[in-house]
Design a protein around this motif. Structure first.
Motif, PDB file in Angstrom:
ATOM      1  N   ASP A   1       0.711  -1.272   0.163  1.00  0.00           N
ATOM      2  CA  ASP A   1       0.000   0.001  -0.186  1.00  0.00           C
ATOM      3  C   ASP A   1       1.027   1.315   0.157  1.00  0.00           C
ATOM      4  N   GLY A   2       1.491   1.831  -1.223  1.00  0.00           N
ATOM      5  CA  GLY A   2       1.907   3.035  -0.650  1.00  0.00           C
ATOM      6  C   GLY A   2       1.873   4.448  -0.668  1.00  0.00           C
ATOM      7  N   ALA A   3       0.413   4.439  -0.561  1.00  0.00           N
ATOM      8  CA  ALA A   3       0.006   5.622   0.141  1.00  0.00           C
ATOM      9  C   ALA A   3       0.142   5.489   1.789  1.00  0.00           C
TER      10      ALA A   3
ATOM     11  N   ARG B   1       1.923   3.632   3.757  1.00  0.00           N
ATOM     12  CA  ARG B   1       3.624   3.019   3.540  1.00  0.00           C
ATOM     13  C   ARG B   1       3.664   2.348   4.499  1.00  0.00           C
TER      14      ARG B   1
ATOM     15  N   ASP C   1       5.661  -2.518   8.287  1.00  0.00           N
ATOM     16  CA  ASP C   1       6.291  -1.324   7.783  1.00  0.00           C
ATOM     17  C   ASP C   1       7.467  -1.572   8.010  1.00  0.00           C
TER      18      ASP C   1
ATOM     19  N   VAL D   1       8.940   3.917   3.237  1.00  0.00           N
ATOM     20  CA  VAL D   1       8.775   5.438   2.398  1.00  0.00           C
ATOM     21  C   VAL D   1       7.834   5.621   1.152  1.00  0.00           C
ATOM     22  N   ARG D   2       7.613   4.953   0.756  1.00  0.00           N
ATOM     23  CA  ARG D   2       6.489   4.298  -0.552  1.00  0.00           C
ATOM     24  C   ARG D   2       6.685   3.035  -0.989  1.00  0.00           C
TER      25      ARG D   2
ATOM     26  N   CYS E   1       6.106  -0.108  -3.236  1.00  0.00           N
ATOM     27  CA  CYS E   1       5.740  -0.501  -4.997  1.00  0.00           C
ATOM     28  C   CYS E   1       5.774  -1.789  -5.155  1.00  0.00           C
TER      29      CYS E   1
ATOM     30  N   ASP F   1      11.418  -0.052  -2.495  1.00  0.00           N
ATOM     31  CA  ASP F   1      11.085   1.403  -2.017  1.00  0.00           C
ATOM     32  C   ASP F   1      11.686   2.176  -2.479  1.00  0.00           C
ATOM     33  N   THR F   2      10.577   2.740  -3.767  1.00  0.00           N
ATOM     34  CA  THR F   2      10.485   3.562  -4.984  1.00  0.00           C
ATOM     35  C   THR F   2      11.710   4.662  -4.867  1.00  0.00           C
TER      36      THR F   2
ATOM     37  N   THR G   1      11.441  -0.150  -9.167  1.00  0.00           N
ATOM     38  CA  THR G   1       9.869  -0.444  -8.929  1.00  0.00           C
ATOM     39  C   THR G   1       9.181  -1.659  -8.939  1.00  0.00           C
TER      40      THR G   1
END
Length: 307
Positions: free
Chosen positions: A102-104, A106, A122, A128-129, A131, A146-147, A179
């Motif tokens: 879940d990119g948003a 984190r 986590d 951080v984000r 992907c 973690d892009t 990615t």
């Protein structure tokens, strides 16, 4: 030349897997149930150990689990505190548990095979984000790209950090906005090193062992590399959102052929993203067309050189 791939159709919603008859449709109408919601912009795809196809749809905050063999479908779209904000990468472990980046939010969300929420990982608050996701089922390792941090985080299936791969740069083992990910049968990790326009391979110990690709607009070049996967023969498949196709390379990075062209018809693609292979089955998240495109790998002609 002999055909090497065949078009096998498309999936746009759960309805394409579970097709109700007239009486079922009438009962659903009487009960006030709506038709299954269609895919909007599928992003990540993967096969679980049982052959079910997992599809993330960030535009809907959902994951579809499509079982063509058994004619069953499941939608994972929890509400409230368990809601998926931006589901991107997806994979499943040997027990069939489903992991979703879940990119948003984190985090990496974990769901039971039946869709029940199980855990939120986590990486100790370091993500951080997230992907891309890939799971090494034999070694029980979870890889998460973690892009914006320019690393791939290696975790246990419980989310405990093990090590980092990468760090920003252009050298061997360095990454620039990684990615999509894939794990080969021998434990090699394939990383789409997006802004270096290459595919990097790492051993199970995290050491870099090779790379191929360059920025360009010719056959074998990469323009906007997205999904990556490997078949049982060691071929590497790479989707490209700018070319509207996917290319098939040998394990050494030599181009064998490209598949697809811009459009929405059979065999055509529009901004493809994730890509997955299981046996002879190939699934591509055909993002711009709001569908998953299905292909089949055909046997190699007798006497053809192995990759």
């Amino acid at each position: 030349a002999p055909a090497r791939l065949a078009w096998r159709g498309e999936l746009r919603s759960a309805r394409d897997v579970v097709a109700p008859g007239f009486l079922e449709r009438l009962a659903a109408l009487v009960a006030g149930r709506r038709e299954p919601a269609p895919l909007r912009a599928p992003f990540g795809v993967a096969f679980d150990p049982g052959g079910r196809l997992l599809v993330t749809d960030p535009a809907r905050g959902a994951v579809l689990v499509l079982d063509q063999e058994r004619g069953a479908a499941l939608e994972i779209a929890p509400a409230g505190a368990d809601a998926l904000v931006l589901p991107l990468g997806v994979d499943a472990d040997a027990a069939g548990r489903i992991y979703v980046a879940d990119g948003a939010a984190r985090v990496v969300r974990v769901f039971a095979p039946d869709g029940r929420p199980l855990a939120r990982l986590d990486a100790g608050g370091a993500l951080v984000r997230p992907c891309g996701i890939a799971i090494d089922r034999a070694r029980a390792l979870l890889y998460v790209s973690d892009t914006p941090a320019h690393v791939v985080r290696v975790l246990g299936l419980d989310g405990a950090p093990r090590r980092l791969i990468g760090g920003r740069g252009t050298g061997a083992g360095e990454l620039n906005y990684p990615t999509f990910l894939a794990v080969q049968g021998d434990g090699r990790l394939l990383v789409v090193d997006a802004m270096n326009f290459r595919i990097q391979a790492f051993g199970a110990d995290g050491a870099p062992i090779g790379a191929f690709g360059r920025h360009g607009d010719g056959s074998g070049d990469l323009a906007a590399p997205k999904g990556v996967a490997a078949d049982a023969e060691g071929h590497v498949l790479v989707a490209d959102a700018l070319f509207d196709n996917f290319q098939i390379f040998t394990g050494r990075g030599d181009l064998l052929l490209f598949v697809g062209a811009p459009g929405g018809g059979p065999g055509q693609l529009s901004s493809p993203a994730g890509l997955a292979v299981r046996g002879a089955r190939v699934a591509v998240a055909d993002r711009g067309n709001g569908r998953v495109a299905l292909f089949e790998l055909l046997p190699a002609p007798v006497g053809e050189e192995a990759p």
